[in-house]
Design a protein around this motif. Sequence first.
Motif, short mmCIF file in Angstrom:
data_model
loop_
_atom_site.label_atom_id
_atom_site.label_comp_id
_atom_site.label_asym_id
_atom_site.label_seq_id
_atom_site.Cartn_x
_atom_site.Cartn_y
_atom_site.Cartn_z
N UNK A 93 0.83 -1.21 0.00
CA UNK A 93 0.00 0.00 0.00
C UNK A 93 0.86 1.25 0.00
N UNK A 94 1.95 1.22 0.75
CA UNK A 94 2.84 2.39 0.80
C UNK A 94 3.52 2.64 -0.54
N UNK A 95 3.70 1.59 -1.33
CA UNK A 95 4.34 1.73 -2.63
C UNK A 95 3.36 2.15 -3.72
N UNK A 96 2.09 2.28 -3.38
CA UNK A 96 1.13 2.80 -4.35
C UNK A 96 0.01 1.87 -4.73
N UNK A 97 -0.05 0.67 -4.15
CA UNK A 97 -1.15 -0.23 -4.47
C UNK A 97 -2.46 0.33 -3.91
N UNK A 98 -3.55 0.08 -4.62
CA UNK A 98 -4.87 0.55 -4.19
C UNK A 98 -5.58 -0.47 -3.32
N UNK A 99 -5.18 -1.72 -3.45
CA UNK A 99 -5.84 -2.79 -2.70
C UNK A 99 -4.93 -4.00 -2.74
N UNK A 100 -5.24 -5.00 -1.94
CA UNK A 100 -4.48 -6.25 -1.97
C UNK A 100 -5.42 -7.41 -1.72
N UNK A 101 -5.02 -8.56 -2.19
CA UNK A 101 -5.76 -9.80 -1.93
C UNK A 101 -4.75 -10.87 -1.56
N UNK A 102 -5.14 -11.75 -0.65
CA UNK A 102 -4.26 -12.82 -0.19
C UNK A 102 -4.61 -14.11 -0.91
N UNK A 103 -3.61 -14.76 -1.46
CA UNK A 103 -3.82 -16.06 -2.11
C UNK A 103 -4.08 -17.12 -1.04
N UNK A 104 -4.90 -18.14 -1.36
CA UNK A 104 -5.69 -18.28 -2.61
C UNK A 104 -6.90 -17.34 -2.60
N UNK A 105 -7.35 -16.96 -3.78
CA UNK A 105 -8.49 -16.07 -3.90
C UNK A 105 -9.35 -16.55 -5.07
N UNK A 106 -10.56 -16.05 -5.16
CA UNK A 106 -11.44 -16.41 -6.26
C UNK A 106 -11.49 -15.28 -7.28
N UNK A 107 -11.54 -15.58 -8.58
CA UNK A 107 -11.70 -14.53 -9.59
C UNK A 107 -12.96 -13.71 -9.37
N UNK A 108 -13.99 -14.33 -8.82
CA UNK A 108 -15.22 -13.60 -8.55
C UNK A 108 -14.98 -12.49 -7.54
N UNK A 109 -14.20 -12.79 -6.48
CA UNK A 109 -13.90 -11.76 -5.50
C UNK A 109 -13.05 -10.66 -6.12
N UNK A 110 -12.13 -11.04 -7.00
CA UNK A 110 -11.29 -10.04 -7.68
C UNK A 110 -12.15 -9.07 -8.47
N UNK A 111 -13.12 -9.58 -9.21
CA UNK A 111 -14.01 -8.72 -9.98
C UNK A 111 -14.83 -7.84 -9.06
N UNK A 112 -15.27 -8.38 -7.93
CA UNK A 112 -16.03 -7.58 -6.97
C UNK A 112 -15.20 -6.43 -6.43
N UNK A 113 -13.93 -6.69 -6.18
CA UNK A 113 -13.04 -5.63 -5.70
C UNK A 113 -12.89 -4.54 -6.76
N UNK A 114 -12.72 -4.95 -8.01
CA UNK A 114 -12.56 -3.97 -9.08
C UNK A 114 -13.84 -3.15 -9.25
N UNK A 115 -14.99 -3.80 -9.19
CA UNK A 115 -16.26 -3.09 -9.28
C UNK A 115 -16.36 -2.04 -8.19
N UNK A 116 -15.98 -2.42 -6.96
CA UNK A 116 -16.07 -1.50 -5.84
C UNK A 116 -15.17 -0.29 -6.05
N UNK A 117 -13.96 -0.51 -6.55
CA UNK A 117 -13.04 0.59 -6.79
C UNK A 117 -13.61 1.56 -7.81
N UNK A 118 -14.11 1.02 -8.95
CA UNK A 118 -14.63 1.90 -9.99
C UNK A 118 -15.93 2.57 -9.57
#
Length: 232
Positions: A93-118
């Motif tokens: 986050x300090x290096x400029x990331x907007x969010x993070x996810x811990x593996x293992x993760x689901x692609x569905x959750x990834x899309x949900x995170x992107x939707x929330x950001x936009x």
Amino acid sequence: MNGWKVLIVDDDPNVREIIRLYFQQHQIELFEAGGGAEALRLLEKQPVDVVVLDVMMPGIDGYETCREINKLYDCVVIMLTAKGDEFDRVLGLELGADDYMTKPFSPRELVSRMKAIFRRMLPKKPPGEEEPRTSLEYDGVAIYLDRREVVVRGEKISFRPKEFDLLAFLARSPGLVFSRDQLLEQVWGYDFVGDIRTVDVHIKKVRQKLSDFGRDCIHTVWGIGYKFEVDA
């Protein structure tokens, strides 16, 4: 989701394939890179909306890649990490990331995170107002919600997407104090799984950028949270 351009950077082809198959079902245009150097070369030619970036990669790791992306490009960065240590998450986050996810993760959750950001990047309609406000202007500080720009004393300041969202949310309610939990809920826009230091890291970055231009707008209310207030 139509029109999204996403770059996945991971040295594990299985991870890239899982994301590719899911994205194909949801009409998301995907670009792939197996490492940091390849990702930076691709970004020179192909602008994207989101970079999904693994941390542990040979050669240029995710941290260094994130640092370079943050310097050169205006896109959302979501970091992937197999580590559960708080230090690794905060460093990203300090290096400029907007969010993070811990593996293992689901692609569905990834899309949900992107939707929330936009979704958070769109101008909001405050309660009781017919039309959403397009700007917030205080003493020497102007926040243009429609253009997602911040101008302090006539100088435009560059903010990462989450940094802008956090500043704009606080500035909409000057003087009101929000707890870290409230900021996670309102700004991150989903049921955040992680530690509240995420808020502290982003507050620190916003403060630093504003203080570089002589404005101290974000104040800590010890034991409670943060508020926006411009001193005359």
